[in-house]
Write an enzyme that holds these catalytic residues in place. Structure first.
Site, mmCIF file in Angstrom:
data_model
loop_
_atom_site.group_PDB
_atom_site.id
_atom_site.type_symbol
_atom_site.label_atom_id
_atom_site.label_comp_id
_atom_site.label_asym_id
_atom_site.label_seq_id
_atom_site.Cartn_x
_atom_site.Cartn_y
_atom_site.Cartn_z
ATOM 1 N N VAL A 87 0.797 -1.227 0.000
ATOM 2 C CA VAL A 87 0.000 0.000 0.000
ATOM 3 C C VAL A 87 0.833 1.282 0.000
ATOM 4 O O VAL A 87 0.290 2.366 -0.193
ATOM 5 C CB VAL A 87 -0.961 0.037 1.215
ATOM 6 C CG1 VAL A 87 -1.991 -1.073 1.115
ATOM 7 C CG2 VAL A 87 -0.198 -0.046 2.534
ATOM 8 N N TYR A 88 2.141 1.176 0.221
ATOM 9 C CA TYR A 88 2.960 2.384 0.214
ATOM 10 C C TYR A 88 2.990 2.969 -1.200
ATOM 11 O O TYR A 88 3.464 2.326 -2.141
ATOM 12 C CB TYR A 88 4.390 2.097 0.676
ATOM 13 C CG TYR A 88 4.539 1.699 2.132
ATOM 14 C CD1 TYR A 88 3.476 1.795 3.024
ATOM 15 C CD2 TYR A 88 5.745 1.222 2.617
ATOM 16 C CE1 TYR A 88 3.615 1.432 4.344
ATOM 17 C CE2 TYR A 88 5.897 0.852 3.948
ATOM 18 C CZ TYR A 88 4.826 0.960 4.809
ATOM 19 O OH TYR A 88 4.960 0.594 6.132
ATOM 20 N N SER A 89 2.470 4.185 -1.317
ATOM 21 C CA SER A 89 2.404 4.875 -2.606
ATOM 22 C C SER A 89 1.733 4.011 -3.669
ATOM 23 O O SER A 89 2.128 4.000 -4.841
ATOM 24 C CB SER A 89 3.798 5.315 -3.076
ATOM 25 O OG SER A 89 4.258 6.385 -2.291
ATOM 26 N N LEU A 90 0.713 3.275 -3.236
ATOM 27 C CA LEU A 90 -0.116 2.481 -4.163
ATOM 28 C C LEU A 90 0.726 1.523 -4.997
ATOM 29 O O LEU A 90 0.484 1.322 -6.191
ATOM 30 C CB LEU A 90 -0.916 3.418 -5.080
ATOM 31 C CG LEU A 90 -1.760 4.493 -4.373
ATOM 32 C CD1 LEU A 90 -2.466 5.384 -5.382
ATOM 33 C CD2 LEU A 90 -2.758 3.844 -3.432
ATOM 34 N N GLY A 91 1.720 0.930 -4.373
ATOM 35 C CA GLY A 91 2.571 -0.033 -5.049
ATOM 36 C C GLY A 91 3.859 0.547 -5.599
ATOM 37 O O GLY A 91 4.774 -0.197 -5.965
#
Length: 368
Positions: A87-91
């Site tokens: 989920v960090y920066s949407l992948g």
């Protein structure tokens, strides 16, 4: 004091410190991850600043070129573990990390996480077999690797039976897609329920607990630390600087910095009364005068002396921040200095922990 089993790994680097033109010797300590056979560096690099997409753009916007430079510095210093999450920066964090480790996968340990929502579908969340299998394959693709060294559930899923979760992780370990398993943000009963299922069926045991722990957030000590000691889980500490409050920018009697990421990053963590922060920083400043170390380095070194701690996840938006954080290893606070910091950061515990600490320590001793 019981501490994660460790050894020292010596690496001399010609890299210059941000404030000095002299080469420095960095002595990186490696510690056993819980009760596993895996050795991890005392410091790991968190890659929440990689990518800079969506809500986490407030953390940083490190691209692949910058990330590769940060990894160069880490590897020179013996820091070989890098933590991310889907989920960090949407992948994008995983993708940028994958670009940065290209050509040197055998020299690094990759840690990632899944469970939180990643998509709009009804099965794009949680720790079901459906979601975990899809999430692992997607993470491997973004990271550009065939395996993940440490995979952690990012949160507890109360709607999926632990038998389903752990049997799925067992399949992934047997397939060689993940090597060690852990959790993050679990309560004590969440962990014990899962560990009992693992023991009953012979599924892989969790060996890591990625947890929030800092001089201004010592909740981990109440229950999770004693559990870690008893069950063999190593603490992988996130936000060891208390959401940026222990960087030296906040001090009693001084105005808060006008240009700072602190308001944006602190919103992700629990509120902390200003007076408590100031009291802790006052004590750190006293120790800083005695040691010649920075506020950041002292806050990190204190954590490295705590039981169960296997590694601290440090963050860095640039080379200067990274080099300062690396200065937290290779030395130790004295017992008196630790006691001073302990006293300044002490808070009243919730029930039943205050009762256990005051009336039954002869049979139920605290972990620290």
């Amino acid at each position: 004091m019981v501490r994660a089993e460790s050894l020292r790994y010596h690496r001399t680097t010609e890299a210059r410190a941000a404030t000095s033109a002299q080469p420095r010797s960095i002595s990186m300590e490696y510690r056993r991850l819980g009760r596993s056979g895996l050795m991890v560096p005392a410091l790991s690099l968190g890659t929440g600043t990689f990518g800079g997409v969506g809500r986490l753009a407030a953390w940083g916007t490190t691209d692949a070129t910058e990330a590769r430079r940060l990894l160069d510095i880490c590897l020179e210093a013996g820091v070989s573990m890098f933590d991310t999450a889907d989920v960090y920066s949407l992948g994008e964090s995983e993708r940028v990390l994958g670009e940065a480790i290209k050509g040197r996968r055998d020299k690094v340990l990759v840690s990632t996480k899944a469970t939180f929502r990643f998509g709009d579908g009804p099965n794009d969340i949680g720790s079901s077999r459906q979601h975990l299998l899809a999430a692992i394959d997607a993470s491997l693709n973004r990271l550009g690797t065939d395996y993940i060294d440490l995979f952690q559930l990012h949160g507890f899923d109360a709607f999926t039976p632990p038998e389903e979760v752990l049997s799925t992780l067992d399949v992934l370990v047997r397939a060689g897609k993940i090597r060690y398993v852990g959790v993050s943000n679990f309560s004590g009963w969440h962990l014990m329920k899962s560990l009992s299922v693992a023991d009953k069926h012979g599924f892989p045991r969790y060996v890591a607990n990625q947890t929030y722990y800092s001089l201004i957030g010592r909740d981990y000590e109440w229950e999770l630390m004693p559990l870690g000691l008893d069950q063999g889980l190593g603490a992988v500490v996130w936000s060891p600087l208390g959401w940026g409050r222990l960087t030296g920018k906040l001090r009693r009697g001084q105005p808060k910095p006008e240009v700072s990421r602190l308001p944006k990053t602190a919103e992700f963590g629990p509120p902390v009364p200003d007076e408590h922060v100031y009291r802790v920083v006052d004590a750190i400043d006293e120790v800083a005068k005695e040691t010649g170390k920075s506020v950041t380095q002292i806050a990190l070194n204190w954590l490295l002396q705590r039981p169960t701690v296997s590694t601290l996840i440090i963050g860095a938006r640039n080379e200067a921040q990274l080099r300062e954080n690396l200065g937290a290893v290779g030395w130790s606070l004295t017992k008196d200095q630790i006691a001073k910091l302990d006293a300044a950061s002490k808070v009243t515990l919730p029930y039943p922990y205050w009762h256990q600490r005051t009336t039954f320590t002869d049979r139920n001793p605290p972990a620290v």
